[in-house]
Design a protein around this motif. Structure first.
Motif, short mmCIF file in Angstrom:
data_model
loop_
_atom_site.label_atom_id
_atom_site.label_comp_id
_atom_site.label_asym_id
_atom_site.label_seq_id
_atom_site.Cartn_x
_atom_site.Cartn_y
_atom_site.Cartn_z
N CYS A 68 0.68 -1.20 0.31
CA CYS A 68 -0.23 0.07 0.63
C CYS A 68 0.57 1.24 -0.26
O CYS A 68 -0.02 2.47 -0.57
CB CYS A 68 -1.07 -0.11 1.20
SG CYS A 68 0.15 -0.06 2.76
N SER A 69 2.37 1.16 -0.23
CA SER A 69 2.91 2.09 0.39
C SER A 69 3.78 1.98 -0.99
O SER A 69 5.46 1.29 -0.45
CB SER A 69 3.66 2.56 1.75
OG SER A 69 2.51 3.02 2.53
N VAL A 72 8.17 3.14 0.27
CA VAL A 72 8.00 3.07 1.37
C VAL A 72 9.25 1.55 1.06
O VAL A 72 8.91 0.52 0.55
CB VAL A 72 7.14 2.90 2.45
CG1 VAL A 72 8.01 3.28 3.75
CG2 VAL A 72 6.54 4.41 2.30
N ARG A 82 -3.27 -0.85 6.24
CA ARG A 82 -3.38 0.11 5.72
C ARG A 82 -3.36 1.58 6.52
O ARG A 82 -4.80 0.79 7.50
CB ARG A 82 -4.81 0.25 4.65
CG ARG A 82 -3.89 -0.68 3.28
CD ARG A 82 -5.33 -0.44 2.00
NE ARG A 82 -4.71 -1.37 1.02
CZ ARG A 82 -4.70 -1.89 0.77
NH1 ARG A 82 -6.27 -2.20 0.66
NH2 ARG A 82 -4.36 -2.60 -0.46
N GLY A 90 -1.14 5.08 2.34
CA GLY A 90 -0.18 4.76 3.09
C GLY A 90 -0.37 3.71 3.78
O GLY A 90 -1.58 2.98 3.97
N HIS A 91 0.58 3.66 5.26
CA HIS A 91 0.70 2.15 5.90
C HIS A 91 0.73 3.04 7.30
O HIS A 91 1.27 3.56 7.85
CB HIS A 91 1.71 1.05 5.68
CG HIS A 91 3.14 1.70 6.01
ND1 HIS A 91 3.41 2.37 4.87
CD2 HIS A 91 3.20 1.29 6.99
CE1 HIS A 91 4.82 2.73 5.31
NE2 HIS A 91 5.16 2.42 7.02
#
Length: 147
Positions: A68-69, A72, A82, A90-91
């Motif tokens: 989900c990112s 990163v 999430r 974002g996470h």
């Protein structure tokens, strides 16, 4: 406009098998459906459990690169969800494994610290002399304040 919206919602609600009530169309059906979807989606996810404080949470991913990112890369394998409060992808990192004893520990300061790797507080206390003075002082101050 309101009548058109009610008609459209009514058509979709009937297709989904939801109950329509007079005065408050679709409210009961949608809230029931949302509860069922949430329950179903959570039952499919594994549970992270902190061995120190018994915090439990469903997680979506374990590893260094949360899907989900995209941009990163975590410094450790971690349990990730999430971020429900982020409008963009974002996470939230909820926990990891102690590098010495391999126990699951959450990110709370009372449960673990990250110093090049994740350590549970019990392993830190057992090996306090191996850590830098700043970490030793922080752990000592925390132990004094909690007693």
């Amino acid at each position: 406009m309101c009548c058109l919206l009610r008609t459209v919602v009514g058509i979709f609600a009937k297709d989904l098998g939801l109950h329509i009530t007079e005065g408050r169309p679709w409210v009961q059906g949608w809230s029931k459906m949302a509860a069922e979807l949430t329950e179903k989606s959570l039952s499919d996810k594994p549970i992270f459990s902190c061995s120190s404080c018994a915090f439990e949470c469903h997680y979506e991913y374990f590893g260094k690169k949360p899907p989900c990112s995209k941009s990163v890369m975590l410094l450790e394998d971690a349990y990730v969800i999430r971020d429900p409060f982020s409008p963009s992808a974002g996470h939230l990192t909820i926990g990891g494994n102690c590098c010495l004893c391999s126990k699951n520990v959450c990110m709370a300061q009372t449960c673990s610290i990250f110093y090049t790797k994740r350590f549970c507080i019990s392993c830190v206390e057992k090996n306090i002399g191996e850590f830098p003075f700043e970490i030793q002082r922080e752990i000592t101050q925390h132990n004094l304040s909690s007693n």
